[in-house]
Scaffold this motif. Structure first.
Motif, PDB file in Angstrom:
ATOM      1  N   ILE A 102       6.105   2.723  10.793  1.00  0.00           N
ATOM      2  CA  ILE A 102       7.242   2.734  10.198  1.00  0.00           C
ATOM      3  C   ILE A 102       8.357   1.853  10.925  1.00  0.00           C
ATOM      4  O   ILE A 102       8.801   0.965  10.509  1.00  0.00           O
ATOM      5  CB  ILE A 102       7.629   3.931   9.530  1.00  0.00           C
ATOM      6  N   THR A 103       8.367   2.186  12.273  1.00  0.00           N
ATOM      7  CA  THR A 103       9.248   1.657  13.343  1.00  0.00           C
ATOM      8  C   THR A 103       8.969   0.162  13.633  1.00  0.00           C
ATOM      9  O   THR A 103       9.751  -0.556  13.581  1.00  0.00           O
ATOM     10  CB  THR A 103       9.302   2.808  14.473  1.00  0.00           C
ATOM     11  N   LEU A 104       7.583   0.005  13.657  1.00  0.00           N
ATOM     12  CA  LEU A 104       7.325  -1.541  13.923  1.00  0.00           C
ATOM     13  C   LEU A 104       7.691  -2.373  12.651  1.00  0.00           C
ATOM     14  O   LEU A 104       8.164  -3.450  12.546  1.00  0.00           O
ATOM     15  CB  LEU A 104       5.861  -1.515  14.141  1.00  0.00           C
ATOM     16  N   GLY A 105       7.319  -1.717  11.307  1.00  0.00           N
ATOM     17  CA  GLY A 105       7.846  -2.630  10.142  1.00  0.00           C
ATOM     18  C   GLY A 105       9.283  -2.695  10.160  1.00  0.00           C
ATOM     19  O   GLY A 105       9.714  -3.711   9.370  1.00  0.00           O
ATOM     20  N   ILE A 106       9.922  -1.715  10.577  1.00  0.00           N
ATOM     21  CA  ILE A 106      11.461  -1.981  10.378  1.00  0.00           C
ATOM     22  C   ILE A 106      12.030  -2.946  11.512  1.00  0.00           C
ATOM     23  O   ILE A 106      12.861  -3.782  11.225  1.00  0.00           O
ATOM     24  CB  ILE A 106      12.253  -0.623  10.803  1.00  0.00           C
ATOM     25  N   GLU A 107      11.370  -2.985  12.585  1.00  0.00           N
ATOM     26  CA  GLU A 107      11.807  -3.820  13.785  1.00  0.00           C
ATOM     27  C   GLU A 107      11.421  -5.251  13.330  1.00  0.00           C
ATOM     28  O   GLU A 107      12.144  -6.363  13.683  1.00  0.00           O
ATOM     29  CB  GLU A 107      11.171  -3.657  15.042  1.00  0.00           C
ATOM     30  N   ASP A 108      10.034  -5.485  12.713  1.00  0.00           N
ATOM     31  CA  ASP A 108       9.769  -6.817  12.621  1.00  0.00           C
ATOM     32  C   ASP A 108       9.944  -7.346  11.265  1.00  0.00           C
ATOM     33  O   ASP A 108       9.431  -8.228  10.674  1.00  0.00           O
ATOM     34  CB  ASP A 108       8.129  -6.806  12.956  1.00  0.00           C
ATOM     35  N   ASN A 109      10.494  -6.415  10.137  1.00  0.00           N
ATOM     36  CA  ASN A 109      10.679  -6.827   8.900  1.00  0.00           C
ATOM     37  C   ASN A 109       9.263  -6.970   8.118  1.00  0.00           C
ATOM     38  O   ASN A 109       9.090  -8.104   7.421  1.00  0.00           O
ATOM     39  CB  ASN A 109      11.427  -8.175   8.676  1.00  0.00           C
ATOM     40  N   LYS A 110       8.564  -6.001   8.582  1.00  0.00           N
ATOM     41  CA  LYS A 110       6.962  -6.418   7.820  1.00  0.00           C
ATOM     42  C   LYS A 110       7.159  -4.979   6.775  1.00  0.00           C
ATOM     43  O   LYS A 110       7.355  -4.122   7.068  1.00  0.00           O
ATOM     44  CB  LYS A 110       5.866  -6.230   8.893  1.00  0.00           C
ATOM     45  N   ALA A 111       6.233  -5.381   5.738  1.00  0.00           N
ATOM     46  CA  ALA A 111       5.946  -4.513   4.601  1.00  0.00           C
ATOM     47  C   ALA A 111       5.145  -3.293   5.144  1.00  0.00           C
ATOM     48  O   ALA A 111       4.367  -3.734   5.868  1.00  0.00           O
ATOM     49  CB  ALA A 111       5.481  -4.864   3.310  1.00  0.00           C
ATOM     50  N   ASN A 112       5.227  -2.008   4.874  1.00  0.00           N
ATOM     51  CA  ASN A 112       4.115  -1.036   5.018  1.00  0.00           C
ATOM     52  C   ASN A 112       3.365  -0.803   4.037  1.00  0.00           C
ATOM     53  O   ASN A 112       4.023  -0.652   2.580  1.00  0.00           O
ATOM     54  CB  ASN A 112       5.068   0.341   5.697  1.00  0.00           C
ATOM     55  N   SER A 113       2.233  -0.568   4.045  1.00  0.00           N
ATOM     56  CA  SER A 113       1.248   0.074   2.821  1.00  0.00           C
ATOM     57  C   SER A 113       1.196   1.689   3.237  1.00  0.00           C
ATOM     58  O   SER A 113       0.662   2.023   4.209  1.00  0.00           O
ATOM     59  CB  SER A 113       0.030  -0.568   2.926  1.00  0.00           C
ATOM     60  N   ILE A 114       1.856   2.355   2.082  1.00  0.00           N
ATOM     61  CA  ILE A 114       1.773   3.891   2.558  1.00  0.00           C
ATOM     62  C   ILE A 114       1.104   4.608   1.351  1.00  0.00           C
ATOM     63  O   ILE A 114       0.578   4.231   0.394  1.00  0.00           O
ATOM     64  CB  ILE A 114       3.196   4.259   2.513  1.00  0.00           C
ATOM     65  N   VAL A 115       0.539   5.712   1.882  1.00  0.00           N
ATOM     66  CA  VAL A 115      -0.048   6.866   1.116  1.00  0.00           C
ATOM     67  C   VAL A 115       0.829   7.917   0.937  1.00  0.00           C
ATOM     68  O   VAL A 115       1.118   8.584   1.792  1.00  0.00           O
ATOM     69  CB  VAL A 115      -1.530   6.875   1.236  1.00  0.00           C
ATOM     70  N   TYR A 116       1.464   8.112  -0.450  1.00  0.00           N
ATOM     71  CA  TYR A 116       2.461   9.220  -0.460  1.00  0.00           C
ATOM     72  C   TYR A 116       2.225  10.127  -1.476  1.00  0.00           C
ATOM     73  O   TYR A 116       1.928   9.827  -2.342  1.00  0.00           O
ATOM     74  CB  TYR A 116       3.757   8.700  -0.671  1.00  0.00           C
ATOM     75  N   LEU A 117       2.559  11.318  -1.094  1.00  0.00           N
ATOM     76  CA  LEU A 117       2.339  12.509  -2.161  1.00  0.00           C
ATOM     77  C   LEU A 117       3.826  12.947  -2.308  1.00  0.00           C
ATOM     78  O   LEU A 117       4.237  14.118  -1.398  1.00  0.00           O
ATOM     79  CB  LEU A 117       1.514  13.707  -1.304  1.00  0.00           C
ATOM     80  N   SER A 118       4.384  12.672  -3.389  1.00  0.00           N
ATOM     81  CA  SER A 118       5.793  13.417  -3.616  1.00  0.00           C
ATOM     82  C   SER A 118       5.665  14.691  -4.093  1.00  0.00           C
ATOM     83  O   SER A 118       4.775  15.298  -4.301  1.00  0.00           O
ATOM     84  CB  SER A 118       6.336  12.483  -4.637  1.00  0.00           C
ATOM     85  N   ALA A 119       6.993  15.473  -4.014  1.00  0.00           N
ATOM     86  CA  ALA A 119       7.169  16.770  -4.264  1.00  0.00           C
ATOM     87  C   ALA A 119       6.633  16.969  -5.684  1.00  0.00           C
ATOM     88  O   ALA A 119       6.390  18.418  -5.967  1.00  0.00           O
ATOM     89  CB  ALA A 119       8.454  17.190  -4.094  1.00  0.00           C
ATOM     90  N   ARG A 120       6.602  15.998  -6.542  1.00  0.00           N
ATOM     91  CA  ARG A 120       6.583  16.208  -8.177  1.00  0.00           C
ATOM     92  C   ARG A 120       5.001  15.719  -8.329  1.00  0.00           C
ATOM     93  O   ARG A 120       4.650  15.969  -9.511  1.00  0.00           O
ATOM     94  CB  ARG A 120       7.492  15.726  -8.868  1.00  0.00           C
ATOM     95  N   SER A 121       4.253  15.410  -7.446  1.00  0.00           N
ATOM     96  CA  SER A 121       2.877  14.725  -7.827  1.00  0.00           C
ATOM     97  C   SER A 121       1.698  15.710  -7.257  1.00  0.00           C
ATOM     98  O   SER A 121       1.980  16.554  -6.186  1.00  0.00           O
ATOM     99  CB  SER A 121       2.768  13.349  -7.033  1.00  0.00           C
ATOM    100  N   THR A 122       0.690  15.755  -7.947  1.00  0.00           N
ATOM    101  CA  THR A 122      -0.603  16.481  -7.666  1.00  0.00           C
ATOM    102  C   THR A 122      -1.471  15.671  -6.698  1.00  0.00           C
ATOM    103  O   THR A 122      -2.538  16.203  -5.993  1.00  0.00           O
ATOM    104  CB  THR A 122      -1.303  17.001  -8.682  1.00  0.00           C
ATOM    105  N   GLU A 123      -1.355  14.295  -6.992  1.00  0.00           N
ATOM    106  CA  GLU A 123      -2.323  13.270  -6.254  1.00  0.00           C
ATOM    107  C   GLU A 123      -1.462  12.194  -5.514  1.00  0.00           C
ATOM    108  O   GLU A 123      -0.490  11.728  -5.826  1.00  0.00           O
ATOM    109  CB  GLU A 123      -3.194  12.637  -7.219  1.00  0.00           C
ATOM    110  N   PRO A 124      -1.806  11.959  -4.201  1.00  0.00           N
ATOM    111  CA  PRO A 124      -0.857  10.697  -3.554  1.00  0.00           C
ATOM    112  C   PRO A 124      -1.251   9.472  -4.159  1.00  0.00           C
ATOM    113  O   PRO A 124      -2.091   9.212  -5.067  1.00  0.00           O
ATOM    114  CB  PRO A 124      -1.758  10.563  -2.171  1.00  0.00           C
ATOM    115  N   VAL A 125      -0.375   8.690  -3.988  1.00  0.00           N
ATOM    116  CA  VAL A 125      -0.229   7.281  -4.572  1.00  0.00           C
ATOM    117  C   VAL A 125       0.107   6.102  -3.501  1.00  0.00           C
ATOM    118  O   VAL A 125       0.667   6.531  -2.439  1.00  0.00           O
ATOM    119  CB  VAL A 125       1.077   7.156  -5.525  1.00  0.00           C
ATOM    120  N   SER A 126      -0.660   5.193  -3.500  1.00  0.00           N
ATOM    121  CA  SER A 126      -0.528   4.248  -2.523  1.00  0.00           C
ATOM    122  C   SER A 126       0.165   3.211  -3.258  1.00  0.00           C
ATOM    123  O   SER A 126      -0.038   2.395  -4.137  1.00  0.00           O
ATOM    124  CB  SER A 126      -2.022   3.601  -2.131  1.00  0.00           C
ATOM    125  N   TYR A 127       1.194   2.481  -2.115  1.00  0.00           N
ATOM    126  CA  TYR A 127       2.048   0.989  -2.589  1.00  0.00           C
ATOM    127  C   TYR A 127       2.661   0.901  -1.449  1.00  0.00           C
ATOM    128  O   TYR A 127       2.409   1.308  -0.167  1.00  0.00           O
ATOM    129  CB  TYR A 127       3.046   1.610  -3.579  1.00  0.00           C
TER     130      TYR A 127
END
Length: 299
Positions: free
Chosen positions: A150-175
């Motif tokens: 994340i810090t490298l993406g902030i520094e270099d203005n590069k997109a991050n591909s994340i796998v995220y499990l929100s508080a309201r979800s039962t399965e993680p989502v990638s985007y």
């Protein structure tokens, strides 16, 4: 061998330039770091943008060497009381031990402690039981790679591909996300940026990121984006776009508590019936304030 990410390379690059005493070239630095010459040039540009005075010297036959300005280093000084105060606050970084943030903090505090002198070691050990910091959300060691990406993406203005499990979800989502900056709240770390999946600026909790990888996709951060401005209408770390006035009535013992702290810079207070206190704030999102029971208050 590669020295890893940009943030990990920077200290080593500065060390090589300093020890080289003006003899290091782009070629020699690249060979020592195990990266391309293009990468070294980009890192030097980035360090200069941070205000670090890396000097370029043109020698015979156009050969260029690099050195670090000692004058600029000497100007970065703490007063004695500033350095002492920072050492007292050292415990506040413990949540990030084992991450790039924690490693950098530890290194900085070690330098400050050396500058203060060894005769203060006993004092710091003696006063440590007198100081207490409420624990945050725990240990970020297992997410060191996520924070690094994340810090490298902030520094270099590069997109991050994340796998995220929100508080309201039962399965993680990638985007993909465009990370703009980091925020800390109650010991927890958050990422603020543009979600390519949702098409809007959002906040993600690092604890809920199962993974994060830097992509080769560049993005342009909005020129007018400012973290402080972004959070000016937030209850905590979630901001929206539609301002709304929220009124909360505090009763009983919660009345004094509410009077002692501000929820938001827009906060105003007025006496309510039966000794209660009415607090009004102007927020751009009510998600956080409606999710929790607010110390006896009524929204």
């Amino acid at each position: 061998m590669s020295m890893g990410t940009q943030r990990k390379r920077h200290p080593q690059l500065l060390r090589l330039i300093t020890l080289g005493r003006g003899d290091e070239t782009i070629e020699s630095l690249a060979a020592s770091l195990g990266v391309s010459e293009k990468t070294v040039r980009r890192d030097i540009v980035g360090l200069r943008q941070l205000g670090i005075a890396i000097q370029e010297h043109v020698c015979q036959h156009g050969r260029k060497t690099y050195s670090l300005s000692r004058e600029s280093i000497d100007q970065v000084r703490f007063t004695y009381d500033e350095a002492f105060s920072l050492m007292v606050c050292r415990a506040g970084t413990s949540d990030f031990d084992g991450t790039v943030i924690g490693d950098a903090s530890r290194s900085a505090f070690e330098k400050i402690q050396v500058a203060l002198g060894g005769n203060h070691d006993d004092y710091f050990r003696r006063i440590s039981p007198w100081l207490h910091r409420s624990p945050g959300y725990g240990d970020y060691r297992d997410q060191a790679d996520v924070i690094d990406a994340i810090t490298l993406g902030i520094e270099d203005n590069k997109a991050n591909s994340i796998v995220y499990l929100s508080a309201r979800s039962t399965e993680p989502v990638s985007y993909d996300i465009h990370p703009y900056g980091l925020a800390e709240h109650n010991g927890a770390l958050y990422v603020v940026g543009h979600s390519c999946y949702h098409g809007e600026i959002r906040t993600w909790k690092i604890d809920r990121m199962e993974s994060a990888e830097v992509t080769e996709i560049s993005f342009d951060r909005p020129a007018d984006f400012n973290l402080s401005k972004h959070f000016s209408g937030a209850f905590a770390v979630i901001a929206g776009s539609e301002p709304v006035t929220v009124r909360i009535r505090f009763r009983g013992s919660a009345t004094r508590y509410a009077a002692e702290r501000k929820i938001n810079a827009t906060q105003t207070e007025a006496p309510g019936p039966g000794g209660s206190l009415d607090v009004s704030v102007r927020l751009t999102s009510t998600i956080e304030i409606t999710r929790q029971h607010i110390m006896g208050g009524t929204v």
